[in-house]
Design a protein around this motif. Sequence first.
Motif, PDB file in Angstrom:
ATOM      1  N   SER A 111       0.459   3.353 -28.667  1.00  0.00           N
ATOM      2  CA  SER A 111       0.859   3.163 -30.139  1.00  0.00           C
ATOM      3  C   SER A 111       1.751   4.037 -30.653  1.00  0.00           C
ATOM      4  CB  SER A 111      -0.587   3.108 -30.950  1.00  0.00           C
ATOM      5  OG  SER A 111      -0.991   4.281 -31.213  1.00  0.00           O
ATOM      6  N   GLU A 112       1.874   5.332 -30.280  1.00  0.00           N
ATOM      7  CA  GLU A 112       2.727   6.340 -30.609  1.00  0.00           C
ATOM      8  C   GLU A 112       4.172   5.974 -30.030  1.00  0.00           C
ATOM      9  OE1 GLU A 112       2.250  10.398 -30.886  1.00  0.00           O
ATOM     10  OE2 GLU A 112       0.660  10.244 -32.399  1.00  0.00           O
ATOM     11  N   LYS A 113       4.117   5.435 -28.713  1.00  0.00           N
ATOM     12  CA  LYS A 113       5.236   5.024 -28.047  1.00  0.00           C
ATOM     13  C   LYS A 113       6.174   3.875 -28.791  1.00  0.00           C
ATOM     14  CE  LYS A 113       6.721   5.086 -23.318  1.00  0.00           C
ATOM     15  NZ  LYS A 113       7.470   6.184 -23.369  1.00  0.00           N
ATOM     16  N   ALA A 114       5.162   2.950 -29.412  1.00  0.00           N
ATOM     17  CA  ALA A 114       5.907   1.796 -30.317  1.00  0.00           C
ATOM     18  C   ALA A 114       6.699   2.558 -31.429  1.00  0.00           C
ATOM     19  CB  ALA A 114       5.023   0.976 -30.770  1.00  0.00           C
ATOM     20  N   PHE A 115       6.361   3.740 -32.012  1.00  0.00           N
ATOM     21  CA  PHE A 115       6.860   4.400 -33.081  1.00  0.00           C
ATOM     22  C   PHE A 115       8.049   5.366 -32.687  1.00  0.00           C
ATOM     23  CE2 PHE A 115       2.760   3.579 -35.174  1.00  0.00           C
ATOM     24  CZ  PHE A 115       3.357   2.892 -36.522  1.00  0.00           C
ATOM     25  N   PHE A 116       7.971   6.133 -31.556  1.00  0.00           N
ATOM     26  CA  PHE A 116       8.936   6.933 -31.015  1.00  0.00           C
ATOM     27  C   PHE A 116       9.345   6.808 -29.844  1.00  0.00           C
ATOM     28  CE2 PHE A 116       9.668  11.599 -29.798  1.00  0.00           C
ATOM     29  CZ  PHE A 116      10.716  11.738 -30.605  1.00  0.00           C
ATOM     30  N   ALA A 121      -9.033   7.470 -21.807  1.00  0.00           N
ATOM     31  CA  ALA A 121      -8.708   5.872 -22.172  1.00  0.00           C
ATOM     32  C   ALA A 121      -8.332   5.672 -23.465  1.00  0.00           C
ATOM     33  CB  ALA A 121      -9.865   4.960 -21.829  1.00  0.00           C
ATOM     34  N   MET A 122      -8.857   6.255 -24.668  1.00  0.00           N
ATOM     35  CA  MET A 122      -8.631   6.171 -25.794  1.00  0.00           C
ATOM     36  C   MET A 122      -7.419   6.851 -26.198  1.00  0.00           C
ATOM     37  SD  MET A 122     -12.085   6.113 -28.306  1.00  0.00           S
ATOM     38  CE  MET A 122     -13.243   4.956 -28.211  1.00  0.00           C
ATOM     39  N   MET A 123      -7.206   7.916 -25.805  1.00  0.00           N
ATOM     40  CA  MET A 123      -5.863   8.762 -25.714  1.00  0.00           C
ATOM     41  C   MET A 123      -4.802   7.999 -25.240  1.00  0.00           C
ATOM     42  SD  MET A 123      -5.803  12.074 -27.011  1.00  0.00           S
ATOM     43  CE  MET A 123      -6.947  13.448 -27.258  1.00  0.00           C
ATOM     44  N   LYS A 124      -4.894   7.149 -24.270  1.00  0.00           N
ATOM     45  CA  LYS A 124      -3.865   6.583 -23.543  1.00  0.00           C
ATOM     46  C   LYS A 124      -3.504   5.494 -24.639  1.00  0.00           C
ATOM     47  CE  LYS A 124      -2.542   3.650 -19.610  1.00  0.00           C
ATOM     48  NZ  LYS A 124      -2.688   3.356 -18.087  1.00  0.00           N
ATOM     49  N   GLN A 125      -4.525   4.870 -25.208  1.00  0.00           N
ATOM     50  CA  GLN A 125      -4.174   3.814 -26.240  1.00  0.00           C
ATOM     51  C   GLN A 125      -3.409   4.330 -27.327  1.00  0.00           C
ATOM     52  OE1 GLN A 125      -4.222   0.279 -25.609  1.00  0.00           O
ATOM     53  NE2 GLN A 125      -4.934   1.184 -23.696  1.00  0.00           N
ATOM     54  N   LEU A 126      -3.773   5.663 -27.739  1.00  0.00           N
ATOM     55  CA  LEU A 126      -3.087   6.407 -28.888  1.00  0.00           C
ATOM     56  C   LEU A 126      -1.900   6.446 -28.673  1.00  0.00           C
ATOM     57  CD1 LEU A 126      -2.998   7.775 -31.483  1.00  0.00           C
ATOM     58  CD2 LEU A 126      -4.231   9.667 -30.130  1.00  0.00           C
TER      59      LEU A 126
END
Length: 177
Positions: free
Chosen positions: A26-31, A18-23
Amino acid sequence: MITITSIQIREHYDLINAMMKQLHLSEKAFFLKTANWDNIAVDYMQHVMEMQETCNGTCLLAYADATPAGFIFAYLEEADESRIEDYTGHTLYVSDGYVASEFRRQGIYRMMNDKLERIYVEMGVRRIVRYTLSNNHRMQQFLVSENYEPVRLVYEKWLTPDGEKPVRLFPPSPGRR
């Protein structure tokens, strides 16, 4: 109160997933080319569990009181003959880290990072490698504050399926198109 404990990812699979999914979100917002977590979750989680079990990996989980607040994960890369650096020992690769939004700006990531580094420094590691996206300025500031230095830049060009045009990799900057 913040407590940090070492865990086995297999034993905390659902929480770390679940935390990896949130990480990942957030990365998708950058890349823009970040894969959808649901498409890679099973394979990626298997990868991190294997790295923990076969490459002396460590996953630290931070709790704010009794609530999971974040994690950091790293593992040792074996030295091999293909390296061009002078360093010959093991290299620590910090591959993932995340703090839930409601717990950010409390120093939790720094505490996890410090504890993680201490574990491996005591094992004799003297080279730590991390990657971050070129537009993740907060992480870059954190790394500089922890005495990391940028060593190499990776340039990429992604093309449309026909190979004719470049594909946009980053979201437009605010105020620019």
